[in-house]
Design an enzyme around this catalytic site. Sequence first.
Site, mmCIF file in Angstrom:
data_model
loop_
_atom_site.group_PDB
_atom_site.id
_atom_site.type_symbol
_atom_site.label_atom_id
_atom_site.label_comp_id
_atom_site.label_asym_id
_atom_site.label_seq_id
_atom_site.Cartn_x
_atom_site.Cartn_y
_atom_site.Cartn_z
ATOM 1 N N HIS A 1 0.841 -1.199 0.000
ATOM 2 C CA HIS A 1 0.000 0.000 0.000
ATOM 3 C C HIS A 1 0.879 1.253 0.000
ATOM 4 O O HIS A 1 0.702 2.155 0.810
ATOM 5 C CB HIS A 1 -0.933 0.000 1.211
ATOM 6 N N ASP B 1 -6.275 -13.213 1.429
ATOM 7 C CA ASP B 1 -6.744 -11.833 1.638
ATOM 8 C C ASP B 1 -8.267 -11.814 1.728
ATOM 9 O O ASP B 1 -8.929 -10.905 1.226
ATOM 10 C CB ASP B 1 -6.251 -10.916 0.512
ATOM 11 N N HIS C 1 0.373 -8.815 -1.034
ATOM 12 C CA HIS C 1 -0.372 -8.916 -2.299
ATOM 13 C C HIS C 1 0.317 -8.227 -3.482
ATOM 14 O O HIS C 1 -0.077 -7.160 -3.923
ATOM 15 C CB HIS C 1 -1.817 -8.466 -2.153
#
Length: 391
Positions: free
Chosen positions: A190, A273, A211
Amino acid sequence: MAIMIKGGTILSGGEKRENPGLFLKDGKIAGPAQAEPARILDAGGGYILPGLVDIHTHGALGRDFTEGTQTAFDTITRFAVRHGVTSQVATLFTMPMAQILRCIQFARGYRRHPQGAQILGLHLEGPFISPERCGAQASDAVLPIAPETYAPLLAQADAIRMITLSPHCAQAEQMVRAFCQRGVKVAGGHDDGYEPMIAKCFDTGMRHAVHLFCAMSSARFRQGEKVAGLTEMALLDDRVSVELIADRAHTTPALIALACKCKPADKVCLVSDMLSVGGLPPQEEPYSIRIPGVEKALEVEIGPRSAKLAGSNHNAGGITALDRMLRNMVEDGVPLEAAARMATENPALAIGARQKGRIEQGLDADICILDQDLQVRYTIIAGEVVYQKEV
């Protein structure tokens, strides 16, 4: 009672071998069958794997780990064992610090449900992330990286297995060092970073990227020069493990192949996730996922492969369990023994859970038995059968 697993093929450590007779006793793998009473499980025609390890999962069946309640944790962990998952790292969305600390206190005292997966600690996916790369997370709950903002979490480091932060923030390197010194695994994600600052975080101790290909920086122009982002830096650095959400929505087969080609065999981890809508049916109205302390609910719609932000085609999170991802990988051409390693040993190594993820004498007796179609037949935790597929 002890368990003896006969027949089948063992998949462990990236290798395949015939099962000579696997004996489980006193919560540990005891090696070949021994001459004493035991419950017999027949894996004939199927596969024997270490229990699957999910290090990035938020919830299931309408419950979320951010609730910090017995009901939520029990519901999620009981769902997990139906999919061969024996260990989870409970992942928290970005939310106000008071709510994070409340969840930490609950998790520290959580008593595992007898038919639920083990919780190996918490994964804090925020709040120290980039407001520009929040994805489905609440940007108004993001905090800047500074010693005074992360100090409350350092004091609770014993309950935190992993923390995700944005390596482009001004004091990221200092934060990486502080948490590594307390035994917390630090991941990048992120973020909106680029080469120099990401490299410094890797050199300081950041060894994981969440991810891959999703909500992270990638190559772009900066001041007239093309620079690498976290995506490329994570692929290049052999010290860094990466997560793949192998649901064919977050990552396509081509992206999976790219990651497998770039990374060492022990550095690719399958993760679900999974959001709280995992396991729920599609419906006409969007589901509202409410995070404690966050005013605006996350509105999502269930698609065929992932949860989408309501009214858009943007992925909000996963709805696919690890056993389905394992089958996806094999269907897309990844050797079964390699795919099994990505769901067992590799994630265990990424978080330092050295008693998990392999079938070796003396390690924890966490086992997943699959049939010839790679469907879960048995899930075993600490030598106890916690799930058996109905025939």
